[in-house]
Structure formats: C-alpha cells, structure tokens
Scaffold this motif. Structure first.
Motif, PDB file in Angstrom:
ATOM      1  N   GLU A   1      -1.893  -3.114  10.102  1.00  0.00           N
ATOM      2  CA  GLU A   1      -2.528  -4.351   9.695  1.00  0.00           C
ATOM      3  C   GLU A   1      -1.449  -5.386   9.433  1.00  0.00           C
ATOM      4  O   GLU A   1      -0.499  -5.137   8.698  1.00  0.00           O
ATOM      5  CB  GLU A   1      -3.360  -4.150   8.420  1.00  0.00           C
ATOM      6  CG  GLU A   1      -4.055  -5.439   7.972  1.00  0.00           C
ATOM      7  CD  GLU A   1      -4.735  -5.255   6.624  1.00  0.00           C
ATOM      8  OE1 GLU A   1      -5.963  -5.103   6.603  1.00  0.00           O
ATOM      9  OE2 GLU A   1      -4.031  -5.242   5.607  1.00  0.00           O
ATOM     10  N   CYS A   2      -1.605  -6.548  10.042  1.00  0.00           N
ATOM     11  CA  CYS A   2      -0.651  -7.634   9.846  1.00  0.00           C
ATOM     12  C   CYS A   2      -0.949  -8.326   8.517  1.00  0.00           C
ATOM     13  O   CYS A   2      -2.073  -8.723   8.263  1.00  0.00           O
ATOM     14  CB  CYS A   2      -0.746  -8.619  11.004  1.00  0.00           C
ATOM     15  SG  CYS A   2       0.335 -10.042  10.797  1.00  0.00           S
ATOM     16  N   LYS A   3       0.088  -8.437   7.694  1.00  0.00           N
ATOM     17  CA  LYS A   3      -0.105  -9.090   6.401  1.00  0.00           C
ATOM     18  C   LYS A   3      -0.177 -10.600   6.534  1.00  0.00           C
ATOM     19  O   LYS A   3      -0.584 -11.298   5.622  1.00  0.00           O
ATOM     20  CB  LYS A   3       1.040  -8.704   5.447  1.00  0.00           C
ATOM     21  CG  LYS A   3       1.012  -7.237   5.071  1.00  0.00           C
ATOM     22  CD  LYS A   3       2.116  -6.927   4.079  1.00  0.00           C
ATOM     23  CE  LYS A   3       2.069  -5.463   3.664  1.00  0.00           C
ATOM     24  NZ  LYS A   3       3.143  -5.139   2.691  1.00  0.00           N
ATOM     25  N   LYS A   4       0.236 -11.099   7.664  1.00  0.00           N
ATOM     26  CA  LYS A   4       0.272 -12.556   7.847  1.00  0.00           C
ATOM     27  C   LYS A   4      -1.068 -13.085   8.356  1.00  0.00           C
ATOM     28  O   LYS A   4      -1.607 -14.040   7.822  1.00  0.00           O
ATOM     29  CB  LYS A   4       1.390 -12.917   8.815  1.00  0.00           C
ATOM     30  CG  LYS A   4       1.624 -14.409   8.949  1.00  0.00           C
ATOM     31  CD  LYS A   4       2.814 -14.666   9.865  1.00  0.00           C
ATOM     32  CE  LYS A   4       3.032 -16.163  10.066  1.00  0.00           C
ATOM     33  NZ  LYS A   4       4.140 -16.429  11.001  1.00  0.00           N
ATOM     34  N   CYS A   5      -1.608 -12.446   9.416  1.00  0.00           N
ATOM     35  CA  CYS A   5      -2.843 -12.983  10.006  1.00  0.00           C
ATOM     36  C   CYS A   5      -4.006 -11.999   9.905  1.00  0.00           C
ATOM     37  O   CYS A   5      -5.071 -12.238  10.444  1.00  0.00           O
ATOM     38  CB  CYS A   5      -2.595 -13.384  11.464  1.00  0.00           C
ATOM     39  SG  CYS A   5      -2.345 -11.980  12.576  1.00  0.00           S
ATOM     40  N   LYS A   6      -3.780 -10.855   9.214  1.00  0.00           N
ATOM     41  CA  LYS A   6      -4.821  -9.849   8.977  1.00  0.00           C
ATOM     42  C   LYS A   6      -5.309  -9.168  10.258  1.00  0.00           C
ATOM     43  O   LYS A   6      -6.353  -8.531  10.262  1.00  0.00           O
ATOM     44  CB  LYS A   6      -6.040 -10.472   8.247  1.00  0.00           C
ATOM     45  CG  LYS A   6      -5.665 -11.122   6.933  1.00  0.00           C
ATOM     46  CD  LYS A   6      -5.075 -10.113   5.969  1.00  0.00           C
ATOM     47  CE  LYS A   6      -4.745 -10.768   4.632  1.00  0.00           C
ATOM     48  NZ  LYS A   6      -4.073  -9.823   3.721  1.00  0.00           N
ATOM     49  N   ASN A   7      -4.567  -9.320  11.308  1.00  0.00           N
ATOM     50  CA  ASN A   7      -4.918  -8.655  12.556  1.00  0.00           C
ATOM     51  C   ASN A   7      -4.684  -7.146  12.422  1.00  0.00           C
ATOM     52  O   ASN A   7      -3.691  -6.712  11.840  1.00  0.00           O
ATOM     53  CB  ASN A   7      -4.054  -9.218  13.695  1.00  0.00           C
ATOM     54  CG  ASN A   7      -4.383  -8.547  15.019  1.00  0.00           C
ATOM     55  OD1 ASN A   7      -5.530  -8.293  15.319  1.00  0.00           O
ATOM     56  ND2 ASN A   7      -3.358  -8.261  15.800  1.00  0.00           N
ATOM     57  N   VAL A   8      -5.617  -6.357  12.907  1.00  0.00           N
ATOM     58  CA  VAL A   8      -5.461  -4.905  12.918  1.00  0.00           C
ATOM     59  C   VAL A   8      -5.297  -4.459  14.364  1.00  0.00           C
ATOM     60  O   VAL A   8      -6.100  -4.802  15.224  1.00  0.00           O
ATOM     61  CB  VAL A   8      -6.668  -4.207  12.268  1.00  0.00           C
ATOM     62  CG1 VAL A   8      -6.534  -2.685  12.394  1.00  0.00           C
ATOM     63  CG2 VAL A   8      -6.789  -4.604  10.800  1.00  0.00           C
TER      64      VAL A   8
ATOM     65  N   ALA B   1      -0.346 -10.428  17.783  1.00  0.00           N
ATOM     66  CA  ALA B   1      -1.003 -11.736  17.751  1.00  0.00           C
ATOM     67  C   ALA B   1      -0.051 -12.848  17.313  1.00  0.00           C
ATOM     68  O   ALA B   1      -0.019 -13.918  17.901  1.00  0.00           O
ATOM     69  CB  ALA B   1      -2.209 -11.686  16.829  1.00  0.00           C
ATOM     70  N   CYS B   2       0.740 -12.574  16.262  1.00  0.00           N
ATOM     71  CA  CYS B   2       1.585 -13.639  15.725  1.00  0.00           C
ATOM     72  C   CYS B   2       3.059 -13.246  15.691  1.00  0.00           C
ATOM     73  O   CYS B   2       3.896 -14.020  15.253  1.00  0.00           O
ATOM     74  CB  CYS B   2       1.116 -14.034  14.318  1.00  0.00           C
ATOM     75  SG  CYS B   2       1.439 -12.783  13.062  1.00  0.00           S
ATOM     76  N   ARG B   3       3.375 -12.038  16.142  1.00  0.00           N
ATOM     77  CA  ARG B   3       4.767 -11.567  16.228  1.00  0.00           C
ATOM     78  C   ARG B   3       5.408 -11.356  14.865  1.00  0.00           C
ATOM     79  O   ARG B   3       6.617 -11.154  14.783  1.00  0.00           O
ATOM     80  CB  ARG B   3       5.626 -12.527  17.058  1.00  0.00           C
ATOM     81  CG  ARG B   3       5.175 -12.617  18.517  1.00  0.00           C
ATOM     82  CD  ARG B   3       5.406 -11.310  19.219  1.00  0.00           C
ATOM     83  NE  ARG B   3       4.794 -11.299  20.558  1.00  0.00           N
ATOM     84  CZ  ARG B   3       4.729 -10.219  21.319  1.00  0.00           C
ATOM     85  NH1 ARG B   3       5.230  -9.080  20.886  1.00  0.00           N
ATOM     86  NH2 ARG B   3       4.159 -10.248  22.494  1.00  0.00           N
TER      87      ARG B   3
HETATM   88 ZN   LIG Z   1      -0.195 -11.229  12.753  1.00  0.00          ZN
END
Ligand SMILES: [Zn+2]
Length: 69
Positions: free
Chosen positions: A7-14, A32-34
């Motif tokens: 889980e990305c802490k920046k954009c919440k993408n899983v 998604a956001c690198r």
């Molecule tokens: Zn992200």
C-alpha cells in the motif's frame, strides 16, 4: 513465487508485486506515483502458497499459529 501486496502511503494505491527468488523483498515503489513510501500488507493467498511449498509439517493450522502439540 511469493506475491506481496503493498500500500502506497502517499496516494493510497494498493498493488501487488511478484518477487522472484533472489530479489530483495524489502519494498517496492508505487507504480502509480513512483513513491517508495510503501508498506507491505499481509496476503493470505501468498501465505498459503508459501506454507504449502515450505512443508512446515503441520497440515491442520497455519504456520503463524502452529504450536507444539
Ligand atoms: Zn503512490
């Protein structure tokens, strides 16, 4: 091969990452956001696969809850 969910802490993408043997399994950048601020989630699917392949010896309970009997 283990599959880990992150889980990305920046954009919440899983997202899921498939690791090959020999790969560093410490983390993965968000597709998604690198961002590298990602957290590994527990994946029940990958865990079951790993237990079967590892042959932990106990067929009635999971490796994490298996105690001496
Ligand atoms: Zn992200």
């Amino acid at each position: 091969m283990p599959i880990y969910e992150f889980e990305c802490k920046k954009c919440k993408n899983v997202f899921e990452v498939l690791f090959r043997p020999g790969d560093a399994q410490t983390g993965a950048p968000c597709p998604a956001c690198r961002s590298r601020r990602t957290k590994r989630l527990l994946s029940a699917f990958a865990g079951k696969i790993g237990n079967t392949a590892g042959g932990a010896g106990c067929g009635t309970c999971s490796a994490t809850s298996c105690g001496p009997t």
